[in-house]
Write a protein that holds these residues in place. Structure first.
Motif, mmCIF file in Angstrom:
data_model
loop_
_atom_site.group_PDB
_atom_site.id
_atom_site.type_symbol
_atom_site.label_atom_id
_atom_site.label_comp_id
_atom_site.label_asym_id
_atom_site.label_seq_id
_atom_site.Cartn_x
_atom_site.Cartn_y
_atom_site.Cartn_z
ATOM 1 N N ARG A 40 0.846 -1.252 -0.095
ATOM 2 C CA ARG A 40 -0.134 -0.066 0.058
ATOM 3 C C ARG A 40 0.909 1.190 -0.070
ATOM 4 N NH1 ARG A 40 -2.978 -0.667 5.447
ATOM 5 N NH2 ARG A 40 -0.817 -1.026 6.033
ATOM 6 N N THR A 41 2.000 1.180 0.579
ATOM 7 C CA THR A 41 2.783 2.286 0.693
ATOM 8 C C THR A 41 4.174 2.073 -0.150
ATOM 9 O OG1 THR A 41 3.809 1.402 2.532
ATOM 10 C CG2 THR A 41 1.928 3.191 2.928
ATOM 11 N N PRO A 42 4.570 3.246 -0.927
ATOM 12 C CA PRO A 42 5.817 2.996 -1.663
ATOM 13 C C PRO A 42 7.214 2.803 -0.618
ATOM 14 C CG PRO A 42 4.659 4.948 -2.383
ATOM 15 C CD PRO A 42 3.810 4.376 -0.911
ATOM 16 N N SER A 75 0.398 -12.525 1.962
ATOM 17 C CA SER A 75 0.593 -12.536 3.308
ATOM 18 C C SER A 75 0.118 -11.079 3.981
ATOM 19 C CB SER A 75 2.120 -12.699 3.624
ATOM 20 O OG SER A 75 2.681 -11.473 3.285
ATOM 21 N N SER A 76 -1.301 -10.781 3.316
ATOM 22 C CA SER A 76 -1.934 -9.569 3.899
ATOM 23 C C SER A 76 -2.665 -10.104 5.091
ATOM 24 C CB SER A 76 -2.765 -9.105 2.730
ATOM 25 O OG SER A 76 -3.511 -10.163 2.222
ATOM 26 N N PRO A 77 -3.277 -9.128 5.741
ATOM 27 C CA PRO A 77 -4.462 -9.663 6.672
ATOM 28 C C PRO A 77 -5.431 -10.506 6.125
ATOM 29 C CG PRO A 77 -4.044 -7.322 6.727
ATOM 30 C CD PRO A 77 -3.585 -7.665 5.618
ATOM 31 N N CYS A 97 -1.058 -19.149 -0.223
ATOM 32 C CA CYS A 97 -1.747 -18.191 0.692
ATOM 33 C C CYS A 97 -1.473 -18.260 2.178
ATOM 34 C CB CYS A 97 -3.093 -18.159 0.239
ATOM 35 S SG CYS A 97 -4.231 -16.988 1.206
ATOM 36 N N GLU A 98 -1.050 -17.352 2.549
ATOM 37 C CA GLU A 98 -1.220 -17.504 4.302
ATOM 38 C C GLU A 98 -2.341 -18.206 4.944
ATOM 39 O OE1 GLU A 98 0.884 -17.633 6.833
ATOM 40 O OE2 GLU A 98 2.612 -17.326 5.692
ATOM 41 N N LYS A 99 -1.993 -18.579 5.949
ATOM 42 C CA LYS A 99 -3.078 -18.844 6.920
ATOM 43 C C LYS A 99 -3.754 -17.650 7.616
ATOM 44 C CE LYS A 99 -2.095 -18.390 10.693
ATOM 45 N NZ LYS A 99 -1.512 -17.157 11.503
#
Ligand SMILES: NC(=O)c1ccc[n+]([C@@H]2O[C@H](COP(=O)([O-])OP(=O)(O)OC[C@H]3O[C@@H](n4cnc5c(N)ncnc54)[C@H](OP(=O)(O)O)[C@@H]3O)[C@@H](O)[C@H]2O)c1
Length: 331
Positions: A40-42, A75-77, A97-99
């Motif tokens: 989301r952030t550079p 690995s996002s929320p 995909c993360e758990k």
């Protein structure tokens, strides 16, 4: 189509703590490398690529359109896993995909359907399944070292920061102890018994935000076996795994505050044996090696964490939440 490139190039979705731990461990999985990150952030993206290499992408679509990316690691929320994995699959990319894989079973069923219809690899990052000690455990169980597994006791406690809007406490981000920590003992029970419980009795303590901060459950299997499972945000407490069988028992020594397995003690017929199987780095390189192996062999899923089992486990998580009246926004 098998991917037989010299390197498997990973596209990271989100530049958080888990992404950094996984990127570090790609070094322990020969033939794997970081291809880039979308953030989301550079600033976070720039910091990530300066540490691990690859390219910073401002948008997920830009990463997904890059033919140099072989596999996407989400690995996002938890609340974002479904949409981001779906976007990657629809763009033709295999995904790790993360758990917890998704928020609920219907979301996961849809992802599996997309992956299968498009013949794309998809896997839940249940990384412990490829740890050397867990591979040794599987072999012991397969050769009946403790006879018939009868009872499992497993728990995972941690102490995340308390804030209504962080990924642990926020319902909007898919928070709660079950999806953050409880997935480990629940998935472990699935591995040990090779089945989901036919009866579940459970209780949970809910935070003011509505997510569970602690739960305890008893699983009863059709075979007659039982499991006592728990997780909570109460502290970094160590809880060894105990597995009792008709002809012996296994105790797995766990690290404090993590689902990290150190040693396995087997008792059987009056004898006692200890297995030590250290892991490299943070322990995440083994799952990366498995993804590369599957991609190179043209496999669409891993035998160690099949999609139907991930879905069955997700249904068990749904059952637990239903018992507590706990729903995520939009469900
Ligand atoms: N396998 C394991 O051992 C393990 C351990 C910890 C966590 N996990 C899993 O990995 C995932 C991420 O956990 P983490 O510990 O890396 O979390 P984290 O440090 O908070 O990182 C999550 C990242 O997701 C991105 N993000 C996008 N939208 C967000 C939002 N609304 N709020 C917060 N972050 C947002 C942010 O990256 P950008 O700013 O770059 O977009 C953030 O840095 C979770 O699904 C968790 O269950 C797995």
């Amino acid at each position: 189509m098998p991917v037989t490139r010299q390197h498997t190039t990973w596209g990271f979705v989100a530049a958080g703590k888990m992404a950094a731990a996984m990127a570090q461990d790609l070094r322990h999985a020969r033939g794997n490398r970081v291809g880039g990150v979308v953030s989301r952030t550079p600033q976070s993206a720039a910091a990530f690529v300066s540490q691990f290499g690859g390219q910073a992408y401002a948008l997920l679509d830009a990463m997904l359109a890059d033919p140099g990316i072989d596999v996407v690691y989400v690995s996002s929320p938890n609340n974002l896993h479904y949409a981001q994995t779906k976007a990657a699959l629809l763009a033709g990319k295999p995904v790790l995909c993360e758990k917890t894989f998704t928020l609920n079973a219907p979301q996961l069923a849809e992802l599996i359907e997309i992956a299968r219809s498009r013949k794309l690899f998809l896997m839940e990052a249940m990384w412990v399944r490829w740890l050397p000690l867990v591979t040794a455990l599987r072999q012991l169980l397969q050769r009946g070292a403790i006879g018939q597994p009868l009872h499992l006791s497993a728990a995972f406690y941690s102490l995340p920061p308390v804030a209504n809007d962080n990924r642990f406490y926020s319902p909007a981000l898919g928070g709660g102890a079950l999806l953050d920590l409880g997935i480990y003992p629940v998935s472990f029970a699935s591995l040990v018994f090779g089945a989901q419980p036919h009866e579940v009795v459970s209780v949970a303590k809910l935070a003011s935000t509505g997510v569970d901060t602690r739960f305890s459950a008893i699983f009863h299997y059709a075979s007659g076996a039982t499991a006592q499972l728990a997780a909570g945000f109460d502290g970094r407490m160590r809880h060894d795994i105990m597995l009792l069988g008709s002809e012996g028992s296994i105790r797995i020594e766990m690290d404090r505050g993590g689902w990290k397995m150190r040693r396995l003690h087997l008792e059987q017929g009056g004898g006692r044996r200890t297995l030590t199987a250290p892991y490299k780095g943070n322990g995440y390189g083994y799952q990366a090696a498995e993804v590369r192996r599957c991609l190179q062999a043209g496999l669409l899923e891993s035998e160690a964490m099949p999609l139907d089992e991930s879905l069955a486990i997700m249904r068990t998580l749904d059952t637990l939440r239903a018992q507590w009246g706990m729903r995520y926004p939009g469900e």
